[in-house]
Write a protein that holds these residues in place. Structure first.
Motif, PDB file in Angstrom:
ATOM      1  N   LEU A 106       0.835  -1.196   0.000  1.00  0.00           N
ATOM      2  CA  LEU A 106       0.000   0.000   0.000  1.00  0.00           C
ATOM      3  C   LEU A 106       0.876   1.256   0.000  1.00  0.00           C
ATOM      4  N   ASN A 107       1.902   1.273   0.833  1.00  0.00           N
ATOM      5  CA  ASN A 107       2.806   2.423   0.878  1.00  0.00           C
ATOM      6  C   ASN A 107       3.563   2.589  -0.433  1.00  0.00           C
ATOM      7  N   ALA A 108       3.933   1.475  -1.088  1.00  0.00           N
ATOM      8  CA  ALA A 108       4.613   1.559  -2.383  1.00  0.00           C
ATOM      9  C   ALA A 108       3.692   2.220  -3.411  1.00  0.00           C
ATOM     10  N   MET A 109       2.406   1.853  -3.375  1.00  0.00           N
ATOM     11  CA  MET A 109       1.437   2.469  -4.288  1.00  0.00           C
ATOM     12  C   MET A 109       1.286   3.962  -3.977  1.00  0.00           C
ATOM     13  N   PHE A 110       1.186   4.301  -2.683  1.00  0.00           N
ATOM     14  CA  PHE A 110       1.067   5.706  -2.296  1.00  0.00           C
ATOM     15  C   PHE A 110       2.276   6.497  -2.779  1.00  0.00           C
ATOM     16  N   LYS A 111       3.463   5.932  -2.605  1.00  0.00           N
ATOM     17  CA  LYS A 111       4.684   6.613  -3.024  1.00  0.00           C
ATOM     18  C   LYS A 111       4.695   6.815  -4.536  1.00  0.00           C
ATOM     19  N   GLU A 112       4.306   5.788  -5.276  1.00  0.00           N
ATOM     20  CA  GLU A 112       4.263   5.863  -6.744  1.00  0.00           C
ATOM     21  C   GLU A 112       3.314   6.954  -7.221  1.00  0.00           C
ATOM     22  N   GLU A 113       2.218   7.128  -6.506  1.00  0.00           N
ATOM     23  CA  GLU A 113       1.205   8.134  -6.877  1.00  0.00           C
ATOM     24  C   GLU A 113       1.470   9.494  -6.220  1.00  0.00           C
ATOM     25  N   SER A 114       2.583   9.605  -5.499  1.00  0.00           N
ATOM     26  CA  SER A 114       2.940  10.838  -4.769  1.00  0.00           C
ATOM     27  C   SER A 114       1.884  11.204  -3.725  1.00  0.00           C
ATOM     28  N   TRP A 115       1.328  10.188  -3.074  1.00  0.00           N
ATOM     29  CA  TRP A 115       0.376  10.397  -1.989  1.00  0.00           C
ATOM     30  C   TRP A 115       1.098  10.265  -0.658  1.00  0.00           C
ATOM     31  N   GLU A 116       0.459  10.751   0.376  1.00  0.00           N
ATOM     32  CA  GLU A 116       0.996  10.624   1.723  1.00  0.00           C
ATOM     33  C   GLU A 116       1.130   9.143   2.080  1.00  0.00           C
ATOM     34  N   GLU A 117       2.304   8.769   2.586  1.00  0.00           N
ATOM     35  CA  GLU A 117       2.523   7.383   3.002  1.00  0.00           C
ATOM     36  C   GLU A 117       2.181   7.209   4.480  1.00  0.00           C
ATOM     37  N   LEU A 118       1.837   5.987   4.842  1.00  0.00           N
ATOM     38  CA  LEU A 118       1.645   5.640   6.243  1.00  0.00           C
ATOM     39  C   LEU A 118       3.025   5.609   6.891  1.00  0.00           C
ATOM     40  N   ARG A 119       3.185   6.317   7.999  1.00  0.00           N
ATOM     41  CA  ARG A 119       4.492   6.316   8.667  1.00  0.00           C
ATOM     42  C   ARG A 119       4.319   6.646  10.143  1.00  0.00           C
ATOM     43  N   TRP A 120       5.270   6.165  10.914  1.00  0.00           N
ATOM     44  CA  TRP A 120       5.301   6.459  12.341  1.00  0.00           C
ATOM     45  C   TRP A 120       6.047   7.762  12.584  1.00  0.00           C
ATOM     46  N   VAL A 139       2.819  12.689  37.014  1.00  0.00           N
ATOM     47  CA  VAL A 139       3.297  13.485  35.893  1.00  0.00           C
ATOM     48  C   VAL A 139       4.629  12.910  35.458  1.00  0.00           C
ATOM     49  N   TYR A 140       4.732  12.587  34.169  1.00  0.00           N
ATOM     50  CA  TYR A 140       5.998  12.077  33.654  1.00  0.00           C
ATOM     51  C   TYR A 140       6.050  12.263  32.138  1.00  0.00           C
ATOM     52  N   ASP A 141       7.260  12.222  31.609  1.00  0.00           N
ATOM     53  CA  ASP A 141       7.471  12.331  30.165  1.00  0.00           C
ATOM     54  C   ASP A 141       7.357  10.948  29.538  1.00  0.00           C
ATOM     55  N   VAL A 142       6.828  10.911  28.335  1.00  0.00           N
ATOM     56  CA  VAL A 142       6.668   9.644  27.633  1.00  0.00           C
ATOM     57  C   VAL A 142       6.942   9.861  26.148  1.00  0.00           C
ATOM     58  N   ASP A 143       7.586   8.888  25.527  1.00  0.00           N
ATOM     59  CA  ASP A 143       7.774   8.885  24.077  1.00  0.00           C
ATOM     60  C   ASP A 143       6.614   8.101  23.475  1.00  0.00           C
ATOM     61  N   VAL A 144       5.904   8.712  22.546  1.00  0.00           N
ATOM     62  CA  VAL A 144       4.741   8.074  21.935  1.00  0.00           C
ATOM     63  C   VAL A 144       4.991   7.929  20.440  1.00  0.00           C
ATOM     64  N   ARG A 145       4.838   6.708  19.956  1.00  0.00           N
ATOM     65  CA  ARG A 145       4.899   6.461  18.515  1.00  0.00           C
ATOM     66  C   ARG A 145       3.495   6.720  17.985  1.00  0.00           C
ATOM     67  N   THR A 146       3.389   7.592  16.991  1.00  0.00           N
ATOM     68  CA  THR A 146       2.071   7.969  16.487  1.00  0.00           C
ATOM     69  C   THR A 146       2.010   7.847  14.972  1.00  0.00           C
ATOM     70  N   MET A 147       0.810   7.682  14.488  1.00  0.00           N
ATOM     71  CA  MET A 147       0.551   7.712  13.054  1.00  0.00           C
ATOM     72  C   MET A 147      -0.718   8.521  12.852  1.00  0.00           C
ATOM     73  N   LYS A 148      -0.633   9.505  12.005  1.00  0.00           N
ATOM     74  CA  LYS A 148      -1.789  10.317  11.636  1.00  0.00           C
ATOM     75  C   LYS A 148      -1.788  10.352  10.115  1.00  0.00           C
ATOM     76  N   TRP A 149      -2.866   9.898   9.504  1.00  0.00           N
ATOM     77  CA  TRP A 149      -2.889   9.778   8.051  1.00  0.00           C
ATOM     78  C   TRP A 149      -4.264  10.170   7.512  1.00  0.00           C
ATOM     79  N   GLY A 150      -4.250  10.884   6.380  1.00  0.00           N
ATOM     80  CA  GLY A 150      -5.501  11.194   5.709  1.00  0.00           C
ATOM     81  C   GLY A 150      -6.133  12.526   6.068  1.00  0.00           C
ATOM     82  N   PHE A 151      -5.492  13.290   6.929  1.00  0.00           N
ATOM     83  CA  PHE A 151      -6.071  14.571   7.354  1.00  0.00           C
ATOM     84  C   PHE A 151      -5.594  15.695   6.468  1.00  0.00           C
TER      85      PHE A 151
END
Length: 151
Positions: A106-120, A139-151
């Motif tokens: 799916l990401n290869a297709m997105f890249k080929e079409e110059s669309w936003e890729e799914l990524r962390w 209260v503490y600091d945390v590293d969060v892996r996120t994905m936001k796509w399609g907005f």
């Protein structure tokens, strides 16, 4: 808003929380039992949110398959692409579902079409809150892996 889970108690607590919140109008939140591992189609939606549910490799792979299903279905039906928000504050080993073949394709297709890729994206956050068996806010600091796509 349709919130899904396999656990009836989780759904009851979610519905109770929504009903107690004055800012949420009655009937806005529907709690629905859904098993990600079933063969049932994922309920249709405009936005999919998977927040801190990548507990292990098997579950993460299944969520990846469901995300693939939702994206492909929205394209097949000519709808606007489903939007995604995925958060993972634990980053357990083997939970990077983007390495699964169907999502790589799916990401290869997105890249080929110059669309936003799914990524962390890794984000540093300050957390303030409590939980089960914790009386006071922490209260503490945390590293969060996120994905936001399609907005």
């Amino acid at each position: 808003v349709v919130a899904t889970d396999i656990n009836p108690l989780t759904l009851k607590l979610l519905k109770f929380g929504a009903d107690c919140e004055e800012r949420i109008e009655d009937g806005v939140v529907e709690a629905m039992r859904f098993d990600l591992f079933s063969n049932d189609p994922l309920p249709k939606s405009d936005v999919i949110i998977a927040a801190d549910v990548l507990y292990n490799s098997r579950l993460a792979k299944r969520i990846g398959k469901r995300i693939h299903e939702a994206i492909v279905r929205s394209f097949d039906e000519g709808d606007a692409p489903v939007k995604l928000i995925v958060t993972d504050s634990q980053s357990f080993h083997g939970t990077d579902f983007l390495q699964e073949p169907e999502l790589k394709d799916l990401n290869a297709m997105f890249k080929e079409e110059s669309w936003e890729e799914l990524r962390w994206e890794d984000i540093k956050c300050r957390f303030c809150g409590s939980g089960v068996m914790i009386d006071a806010d922490q209260v503490y600091d945390v590293d969060v892996r996120t994905m936001k796509w399609g907005f």
